[in-house]
Motif scaffolding. Structure first.
Motif, PDB file in Angstrom:
ATOM      1  N   PRO A 174     110.409  32.370  49.897  1.00 59.37           N
ATOM      2  CA  PRO A 174     111.218  31.079  50.886  1.00 59.37           C
ATOM      3  C   PRO A 174     112.442  30.450  49.901  1.00 59.37           C
ATOM      4  O   PRO A 174     112.459  31.001  47.859  1.00 59.37           O
ATOM      5  CB  PRO A 174     109.866  30.067  49.536  1.00 59.37           C
ATOM      6  N   GLY A 176     114.672  28.539  47.160  1.00 55.42           N
ATOM      7  CA  GLY A 176     114.838  27.660  45.933  1.00 55.42           C
ATOM      8  C   GLY A 176     114.521  28.338  45.098  1.00 55.42           C
ATOM      9  O   GLY A 176     113.938  27.846  43.737  1.00 55.42           O
ATOM     10  N   GLY A 177     113.628  29.678  45.269  1.00 59.03           N
ATOM     11  CA  GLY A 177     112.760  30.409  44.010  1.00 59.03           C
ATOM     12  C   GLY A 177     113.440  31.227  42.579  1.00 59.03           C
ATOM     13  O   GLY A 177     114.701  31.879  43.393  1.00 59.03           O
ATOM     14  N   TRP A 181     109.335  35.257  40.116  1.00 58.54           N
ATOM     15  CA  TRP A 181     108.374  34.483  40.654  1.00 58.54           C
ATOM     16  C   TRP A 181     106.995  35.150  41.539  1.00 58.54           C
ATOM     17  O   TRP A 181     106.174  34.972  42.718  1.00 58.54           O
ATOM     18  CB  TRP A 181     108.481  33.212  40.583  1.00 58.54           C
TER      19      TRP A 181
ATOM     20  N   ALA B  41     109.486  27.424  34.749  1.00 59.88           N
ATOM     21  CA  ALA B  41     109.752  27.672  35.963  1.00 59.88           C
ATOM     22  C   ALA B  41     110.207  26.076  36.614  1.00 59.88           C
ATOM     23  O   ALA B  41     110.746  26.301  37.512  1.00 59.88           O
ATOM     24  CB  ALA B  41     108.587  27.849  36.227  1.00 59.88           C
ATOM     25  N   VAL B  62     109.746  24.755  39.956  1.00 58.27           N
ATOM     26  CA  VAL B  62     110.787  25.143  41.739  1.00 58.27           C
ATOM     27  C   VAL B  62     111.279  25.980  41.895  1.00 58.27           C
ATOM     28  O   VAL B  62     111.266  26.431  42.970  1.00 58.27           O
ATOM     29  CB  VAL B  62     111.745  23.800  42.342  1.00 58.27           C
ATOM     30  N   ARG B  63     111.155  26.813  40.521  1.00 62.97           N
ATOM     31  CA  ARG B  63     111.597  28.016  40.282  1.00 62.97           C
ATOM     32  C   ARG B  63     110.311  29.160  40.851  1.00 62.97           C
ATOM     33  O   ARG B  63     110.915  30.450  41.270  1.00 62.97           O
ATOM     34  CB  ARG B  63     112.369  28.698  39.153  1.00 62.97           C
ATOM     35  N   ARG B  64     109.229  28.786  40.838  1.00 61.04           N
ATOM     36  CA  ARG B  64     108.039  29.673  41.372  1.00 61.04           C
ATOM     37  C   ARG B  64     108.322  29.524  43.494  1.00 61.04           C
ATOM     38  O   ARG B  64     108.761  28.930  43.754  1.00 61.04           O
ATOM     39  CB  ARG B  64     106.475  28.970  40.991  1.00 61.04           C
ATOM     40  N   THR B  65     108.115  31.434  43.644  1.00 59.95           N
ATOM     41  CA  THR B  65     108.208  31.281  44.950  1.00 59.95           C
ATOM     42  C   THR B  65     107.301  30.090  46.057  1.00 59.95           C
ATOM     43  O   THR B  65     107.354  30.090  46.600  1.00 59.95           O
ATOM     44  CB  THR B  65     108.018  32.864  45.397  1.00 59.95           C
TER      45      THR B  65
END
Ligand SMILES: [Zn+2]
Ligand SMILES: [Zn+2]
Lengths: 198, 265
Positions: A174, A176-177, A181, B41, B62-65
């Motif tokens: 997705p 933005g990540g 992560w 994150a 928001v940085r976590r997928t």
């Protein structure tokens, strides 16, 4: 404000990424009350890190010798290079066990507003690695966010005329990540389903 | 979508469990100008909104997928937002994409560098947070949309945006008449400090010579005569672009970080 050395410690900790003044204070007081042996071990590791750890001459991954563990491993496929932003992304991809080639760590991503352009990254060194024709595929595994996409599109455009196949991780990741992560399964799938971009 | 519902403060909406007071929540649409990582994150997003002006807000996780916000809060994205007002920083509680301009533009490096200059200029021209700047907001949305459509040369789109953004901020470039005495005419000298073209009598020391074609192009870009601007020659574009960059830097207290990275094609 605390006295002298305690405040110095809080200030130093507060300069680390992701640590605000409150966390810095909490960590400082944790260290003050911790077992002296634990704190000495941490201090020794911090000293060692600057003396012993450096960056691989070839791929800019963290290394303990001139070449990193992956670049000096003869079993790794020299025909594939996977391009990532940071050394921590190498670790994330290694965890998937999906990739047997070598890496190239750019040292960040293109971000004009942040004042980071192509010349601030290890892009010239990457292009030099492609010169002898050994590499047949370059896999762009920059983060699935705007900076990572911009960096990937810049690299694809620069490398396309060199006749090397350029692929990008599948869009299953997705937007933005951060790559770090992503879980192993998702990242592994993104690797398998990579698409040709140049 | 009803426009009138946007940006209106829908306060009070719900009770704050801790303070037993009203928590202000508001809705607005805006363009994400910049994001900065925060803690593990999270990110701080800077947004130029339609009604509220420039705001900074925390976007959690928001940085976590696995984040449901992810792509919705990337730079250059035009979003519909719901924000929770905080003491120093607001928090984004909902975000829906209206147009993913930033993601579209990211596929083309020269367009991306142009959009980065636009976003940084918009941030710098909105001096204070929460000062409504609707005309600048509309110019920014229009500029990003045109860049994303890929029909016009990115340098022209950028220069048109910069000239107009400066104009709505009170720094309109004088192009039809001498910036000092107002004498009409086809002047061929340009002075950044005077504010535009200058006549031979007013020409200050250090004013640059300029071709008539470049003055003409600047005026076409400012007024939106795209047929004429599209027909301009490359060297005229380069001359006009250099002039806009110098003029912009003069009006901002310190240099733009993105400008040295601009790729003019
Ligand atoms: Zn290496
Ligand atoms: Zn005059």
């Amino acid at each position: 404000m605390y006295e002298g050395i305690v405040q110095d410690l809080i200030d130093e900790l507060g300069r680390l990424p992701g640590i605000g003044p409150k966390s810095a204070q909490r960590i400082a007081f944790h260290l003050l009350s911790a077992d002296p042996a634990d704190v000495r071990r941490l201090a020794a590791t911090l000293n060692e890190i600057k003396d012993k750890v450096r960056f691989c001459r070839l791929c800019f991954n963290v290394a303990q010798a001139e070449l990193c563990r992956i670049c000096s491993d003869q079993r790794r496929d020299p025909e594939q290079i996977c391009v990532v932003e940071e050394s921590k992304d190498v670790i994330a991809i290694e965890r998937t066990r999906e990739f047997r080639g070598r890496y190239h760590v750019l040292g960040g991503a293109i971000n004009p507003i942040g004042g980071i352009g192509p010349d601030d990254l290890h892009i010239r060194e990457l292009i030099a690695r492609l010169a002898d024709g050994t590499v047949t595929e370059l896999i762009l595994a920059t983060d699935p966010n705007t900076e990572g996409e911009v960096t990937a599109s810049y690299l694809a455009r620069q490398i396309a005329p060199m006749g090397v196949k350029v692929t990008r991780l599948a869009s299953g990741l997705p937007m933005g990540g951060d790559l770090e992560w992503a879980d192993e399964v998702t990242l592994g799938r993104a690797f398998e389903g990579r698409r040709v971009v140049a | 979508m009803s426009r009138s519902a946007r940006g209106d403060r829908v306060l009070p909406t719900y009770r704050d469990a801790c303070n037993h007071g009203w928590v202000p929540v508001y809705r607005d649409e805006g363009v994400v100008l910049r994001t900065t990582p925060l803690a593990e994150a999270d990110r701080i997003v800077t947004v130029l909104t339609r009604r509220t002006g420039r705001v900074r807000a925390v976007a959690k996780g928001v940085r976590r997928t696995s984040s449901r916000f992810g792509a919705r809060l990337e730079p250059g994205t035009y979003v519909d937002l719901q924000l929770h007002e905080g003491r120093s920083l607001d928090t984004v509680t909902q975000a829906d994409i209206l147009s993913p301009y930033g993601a579209v533009i990211a596929g083309d490096y020269s367009r991306h560098t142009a959009s980065a200059v636009m976003l940084e200029t918009a941030e710098r021209l909105t001096g204070e947070e929460r000062q409504p700047a609707m005309r600048l907001f509309l110019l920014l949305v229009g500029g990003l949309r045109t860049l994303a459509q890929s029909e016009r040369a990115p340098g022209l789109v950028l220069d048109a945006f910069l000239l107009r953004a400066l104009a709505v901020s009170g720094y309109a470039m004088a192009l039809q008449a001498c910036a000092r005495c107002g004498a009409q005419g086809h002047h061929q000298a340009f002075s950044v400090s005077a504010g535009g073209v200058v006549c031979p009598q007013c020409r200050p020391h250090g004013a640059a010579s300029m071709s008539l074609a470049a003055v003409r192009l600047l005026s076409d870009l400012l007024t939106g005569d795209w047929a004429a601007a599209d027909a301009s020659e490359v060297r005229t574009r380069r001359e006009a672009g250099g002039c806009v960059a110098a003029y912009l830097q003069w009006h901002l207290e310190y240099g733009l970080r993105a400008l040295p990275h601009l790729e003019r094609v």
